[in-house]
Scaffold this active site. Structure first.
Site, PDB file in Angstrom:
ATOM      1  N   TYR A 170      17.077  36.293  27.969  1.00  0.00           N
ATOM      2  CA  TYR A 170      16.963  35.037  28.875  1.00  0.00           C
ATOM      3  C   TYR A 170      15.512  35.450  29.849  1.00  0.00           C
ATOM      4  O   TYR A 170      15.153  34.849  30.733  1.00  0.00           O
ATOM      5  CB  TYR A 170      17.880  34.228  29.090  1.00  0.00           C
ATOM      6  CG  TYR A 170      18.262  33.850  30.695  1.00  0.00           C
ATOM      7  CD1 TYR A 170      17.711  31.795  30.285  1.00  0.00           C
ATOM      8  CD2 TYR A 170      18.315  33.927  31.670  1.00  0.00           C
ATOM      9  CE1 TYR A 170      18.154  31.057  31.230  1.00  0.00           C
ATOM     10  CE2 TYR A 170      18.315  33.138  32.444  1.00  0.00           C
ATOM     11  CZ  TYR A 170      18.222  31.621  32.585  1.00  0.00           C
ATOM     12  OH  TYR A 170      18.583  30.548  33.723  1.00  0.00           O
ATOM     13  N   ASP A 195      10.297  18.901  21.051  1.00  0.00           N
ATOM     14  CA  ASP A 195      10.878  20.217  21.196  1.00  0.00           C
ATOM     15  C   ASP A 195       9.863  20.749  21.691  1.00  0.00           C
ATOM     16  O   ASP A 195       8.497  21.511  21.534  1.00  0.00           O
ATOM     17  CB  ASP A 195      10.796  20.897  19.777  1.00  0.00           C
ATOM     18  CG  ASP A 195      11.363  22.057  19.346  1.00  0.00           C
ATOM     19  OD1 ASP A 195      11.172  22.817  20.924  1.00  0.00           O
ATOM     20  OD2 ASP A 195      11.520  22.729  17.676  1.00  0.00           O
ATOM     21  N   LYS A 200      12.528  34.387  32.209  1.00  0.00           N
ATOM     22  CA  LYS A 200      12.619  33.818  33.529  1.00  0.00           C
ATOM     23  C   LYS A 200      11.630  34.219  34.626  1.00  0.00           C
ATOM     24  O   LYS A 200      11.175  34.407  35.299  1.00  0.00           O
ATOM     25  CB  LYS A 200      14.346  33.818  34.074  1.00  0.00           C
ATOM     26  CG  LYS A 200      14.106  32.757  33.420  1.00  0.00           C
ATOM     27  CD  LYS A 200      14.415  31.257  33.693  1.00  0.00           C
ATOM     28  CE  LYS A 200      14.952  30.165  33.543  1.00  0.00           C
ATOM     29  NZ  LYS A 200      14.365  29.493  33.209  1.00  0.00           N
ATOM     30  N   ASP A 212      12.940  15.988  25.910  1.00  0.00           N
ATOM     31  CA  ASP A 212      14.193  16.795  25.814  1.00  0.00           C
ATOM     32  C   ASP A 212      14.757  16.579  24.133  1.00  0.00           C
ATOM     33  O   ASP A 212      14.041  15.522  23.507  1.00  0.00           O
ATOM     34  CB  ASP A 212      15.434  16.519  26.148  1.00  0.00           C
ATOM     35  CG  ASP A 212      15.999  17.220  25.925  1.00  0.00           C
ATOM     36  OD1 ASP A 212      17.186  17.925  25.653  1.00  0.00           O
ATOM     37  OD2 ASP A 212      17.117  17.601  27.964  1.00  0.00           O
ATOM     38  N   SER A 272      14.947  31.512  38.252  1.00  0.00           N
ATOM     39  CA  SER A 272      16.104  31.335  38.049  1.00  0.00           C
ATOM     40  C   SER A 272      16.051  33.233  38.787  1.00  0.00           C
ATOM     41  O   SER A 272      15.343  33.951  39.082  1.00  0.00           O
ATOM     42  CB  SER A 272      16.349  32.125  36.770  1.00  0.00           C
ATOM     43  OG  SER A 272      18.015  32.781  37.060  1.00  0.00           O
ATOM     44  N   THR A 303      26.395  22.681  35.951  1.00  0.00           N
ATOM     45  CA  THR A 303      26.143  22.090  34.813  1.00  0.00           C
ATOM     46  C   THR A 303      27.203  22.358  34.128  1.00  0.00           C
ATOM     47  O   THR A 303      27.366  23.016  33.996  1.00  0.00           O
ATOM     48  CB  THR A 303      24.194  22.017  34.955  1.00  0.00           C
ATOM     49  OG1 THR A 303      24.506  23.246  34.065  1.00  0.00           O
ATOM     50  CG2 THR A 303      23.858  22.432  35.446  1.00  0.00           C
TER      51      THR A 303
END
Length: 251
Positions: free
Chosen positions: A158, A65, A162, A45, A145, A192
C-alpha cells in the site's frame, strides 16, 4: 452531508467531475460534495452500490476496474459520451492487504499496485488526453496518504502505491503546466468502513497518537478536494495537501 460541511453553491457549475472508488467512503463524500456545488458527476467503482449513489445525486455510474487499462479508457469514453467533457479527474480508488511483506504474495502486490499505481497513471493519462482535446484547463486530484511520508508495519505494498502517487502528481504538474493542474490529498485516519474491522483497543491506541484526538470525516476530505479543484486554488499544483489532525507534525 454533515452539518459541519458548507458547500459553495455553483462553484463547480458546468464542470464535469470523475471520481474513482466513488461508491463509498471518501469517494462517495466527494461525489456528493461536487454535485452539491453544481458539477456533473461520474462515479466509477467495482462496487455496484455506486449506482445508487449516482442516482441520489443526479450523476452517472460506470462499473470500472481501475487495474484494467481498457476499463479506464471505457470510463473516460462513457463520461464524454454522457457529459461531453472531463474537467476534474479524481484518482481515489484503492485496494489493500495489510500484513508484513514476508506474508504478502506477489499476486496481492500486483492487485494493490494494479489499482494504486497503474490505475492512477492510466486515469491521469486518459484525463489529460481528453483535457488537451478540449483545449482548456483541467485538474487532476490524486488521493495519497500520510503513509506517502511515513512507514507503518504491515503496509508495504500500500505504501509503495502512495509514495508513487506523490511522484506522479509532481510529474503531471510539470508536464502539463500551466493548463492542467495536479494536486494530491494526503489524508490521515478517516472514519470510513475501511477501519470498522479494527479492534477497539487498537483503534483507541491509534486515536491516542493523533493530536486532534479523532479520525477525520470523509466530508472533510471532500471539502478539501472541492477547494483544490476550484479556481480559488488555481496556483496550486505539483504538491500534496495533508489532512491528518497534526499526526505528521509529531515528527
Amino acid at each position: 452531508m454533515s452539518a459541519r460541511m458548507f458547500p459553495v453553491p455553483d462553484r463547480h457549475e458546468g464542470k464535469v467531475y470523475v471520481v474513482t472508488g466513488g461508491a463509498q467512503g471518501i469517494g462517495r463524500a466527494c461525489a456528493e460534495r461536487f454535485a452539491a456545488e453544481g458539477a456533473q458527476v461520474m462515479i466509477a467503482d467495482v462496487d455496484p452500490a455506486g449506482e445508487a449513489v449516482a442516482e441520489a445525486i443526479g450523476g452517472a455510474f460506470h462499473m470500472t476496474d481501475m487495474s484494467d487499462p481498457e476499463a479506464v479508457r471505457g470510463l473516460a469514453a462513457a463520461t464524454v459520451e454522457r457529459f461531453g467533457r472531463i474537467d476534474i479527474w479524481h484518482n481515489n480508488a484503492f485496494t489493500a492487504v495489510f500484513k508484513p511483506i514476508h506474508e504478502q504474495t506477489l499476486e496481492e502486490f500486483d492487485q494493490i499496485t494494479g489499482v494504486g499505481i497503474r490505475g492512477y497513471w492510466m486515469g491521469a493519462k486518459v484525463a489529460v488526453e481528453q483535457m488537451r482535446k478540449q483545449g482548456g484547463k483541467g485538474v487532476i486530484v490524486n488521493t495519497a496518504s500520510v503513509q506517502s511520508f511515513v512507514g507503518e508495519k504491515g503496509f508495504s505494498a500500500y505504501q509503495v502505491t502512495k509514495g508513487a502517487v506523490l511522484a506522479l502528481t509532481r510529474s503531471l504538474a510539470l508536464d502539463h503546466a500551466p493548463d492542467i493542474r495536479a494536486v494530491a490529498i494526503a489524508p490521515g485516519l478517516i472514519a470510513t468502513k475501511a477501519i470498522e474491522g479494527i479492534a477497539e483497543d487498537v483503534m483507541e491506541e491509534v486515536i491516542a497518537g493523533i493530536p486532534a484526538g479523532r479520525a477525520a470525516e470523509p466530508e472533510e476530505v471532500a471539502a478539501l478536494a472541492a477547494f483544490i479543484a476550484s479556481e480559488e486554488a488555481d496556483y496550486m499544483s505539483g504538491t500534496a495537501v495533508i489532512l491528518d489532525g497534526a499526526y505528521l507534525a509529531i515528527g
